[in-house]
Write an enzyme that holds these catalytic residues in place. Structure first.
Site, PDB file in Angstrom:
ATOM      1  N   GLU A 265       0.831  -1.199   0.000  1.00 55.64           N
ATOM      2  CA  GLU A 265       0.000   0.000   0.000  1.00 55.64           C
ATOM      3  C   GLU A 265       0.866   1.249   0.000  1.00 55.64           C
ATOM      4  O   GLU A 265       1.849   1.310   0.751  1.00 55.64           O
ATOM      5  CB  GLU A 265      -0.923  -0.009   1.227  1.00 55.64           C
ATOM      6  CG  GLU A 265      -1.909  -1.165   1.194  1.00 55.64           C
ATOM      7  CD  GLU A 265      -2.788  -1.260   2.436  1.00 55.64           C
ATOM      8  OE1 GLU A 265      -3.797  -1.968   2.386  1.00 55.64           O
ATOM      9  OE2 GLU A 265      -2.436  -0.621   3.453  1.00 55.64           O
ATOM     10  N   HIS A 287      -8.111   1.292   1.790  1.00 57.70           N
ATOM     11  CA  HIS A 287      -7.795   1.136   3.210  1.00 57.70           C
ATOM     12  C   HIS A 287      -8.463   2.227   4.053  1.00 57.70           C
ATOM     13  O   HIS A 287      -7.821   2.903   4.871  1.00 57.70           O
ATOM     14  CB  HIS A 287      -6.282   1.154   3.443  1.00 57.70           C
ATOM     15  CG  HIS A 287      -5.876   0.433   4.702  1.00 57.70           C
ATOM     16  ND1 HIS A 287      -4.731  -0.327   4.794  1.00 57.70           N
ATOM     17  CD2 HIS A 287      -6.459   0.359   5.930  1.00 57.70           C
ATOM     18  CE1 HIS A 287      -4.625  -0.835   6.015  1.00 57.70           C
ATOM     19  NE2 HIS A 287      -5.685  -0.429   6.727  1.00 57.70           N
TER      20      HIS A 287
END
Length: 320
Positions: A265, A287
């Site tokens: 990420e 997220h």
């Protein structure tokens, strides 16, 4: 501790509208929006306490920070911190727990509804002109399934797993908790991991990522699931083999998947999920399942309270 220096390495992970509570003692405060790996050691040379959300603090970094006394993780997951090294060097570590017990479960349920009713698929069909060409007041190009009476299997029975279970039950769902994968015996209230996969219409993941849970769900596990089942991951990206998941979606092994977390990420086009986000049965978010304003404010409150507790000599939310 005399006038501690507190350094926040990635303040931008908390939205600017969220206020950090006032610390009730004198201190020096330094914050950076983001910190690259090569900047960590230099920025922490004078730090007594460091706040990090996702910045990596491994052994090679920690051994160069002899003044560091505490790591306050601004999240529940702390796999970015070398806990064994912290214990060896006498560095206290705290995390934040129980702040997203409304936000994450609601995100899970939202993804579940969207996938079970194929909202993305129908939205895309309208955008592509399918409804207009169909000449009917409605058209059915994707299956639609009800939630009430279906079964949710939950992997991870902590606060988030329990809160998700409560919401699912309120919707009329049956809830099963999976025992740890590979366990030879089941605790009361749990069923074998593989059995839960086979029985569930929706699988929701809420367990931590570690050596035992990496790729907890791969090709074999996906093959055990119902063709009509859905996998929702708001836990950690590495819990699922992403390439295996994409193949399962394309081949009809399972019906759909909702992912809020990724192996790396931020994820880019090299990630299998991003590369296939056009699929009508794949729903992605960046997220943010934990990210309602009320949840983030609660996180900030607990984060600062953890620091206050440490300075006052109390143990609170300690993981090391």
């Amino acid at each position: 501790m005399s006038l501690p220096t507190i350094v926040f390495l990635d303040r931008a992970t908390i939205p600017t509208q969220i206020e950090l509570p006032h610390l009730p003692f004198e201190h020096q405060w330094v914050e950076y929006d983001l910190t690259a790996p090569g900047e960590v050691i230099d920025r922490l040379q004078s730090a007594d306490i460091v706040i990090t959300n996702k910045v990596l603090l491994d052994r090679s970094v920690l051994m160069q920070l002899p003044n560091l006394k505490m790591i306050a993780v601004a999240a529940t997951g702390y796999n970015n911190v070398d806990i064994e090294a912290c214990r060896e060097f006498g560095i206290a570590v705290s995390n934040v727990r129980g702040y997203a017990t409304q936000s994450v479960p609601e995100h899970v349920i939202a993804m579940m509804f969207a996938l079970k009713r194929n909202l993305k698929g129908y939205h895309n069909d309208i955008a592509a002109g399918e409804w207009q060409r169909n000449k009917q007041f409605c058209f059915f190009t994707h299956p639609i399934s009800d939630t009430a009476g279906s079964t949710m299997g939950i992997v991870g029975s902590g606060a988030l797993g329990q809160a998700t279970a409560n919401l699912a039950k309120a919707l009329g769902m049956h809830v099963l908790f999976a025992e740890r994968k590979g366990a030879t015996q089941c605790r009361d209230g749990y069923l074998p991991f593989e059995q839960v996969l086979a029985m569930s219409d929706v699988i929701s993941l809420h367990c931590p990522l570690n050596e035992q849970t990496k790729h907890l769900i791969g090709r074999k596990e996906l093959s055990l699931m119902k063709p009509s089942s859905i996998v929702i991951n708001t836990g950690r990206g590495g819990l699922v083999d992403e390439e295996a998941l994409i193949d399962a979606l394309k081949d009809g092994v399972i019906r759909g998947a909702g992912f809020d977390v990724f192996t790396d990420e931020p994820a880019d086009e090299s990630n299998s999920l991003i590369a296939n986000m056009h699929l009508p049965n794949l729903l992605l978010t960046p997220h943010i399942a934990w990210g309602s304003d009320s949840s983030i404010q609660k996180l900030a409150d607990i984060l600062i309270d953890n620091i206050v507790a440490f300075v006052e000599g109390r143990e609170q939310n300690r993981v090391a």
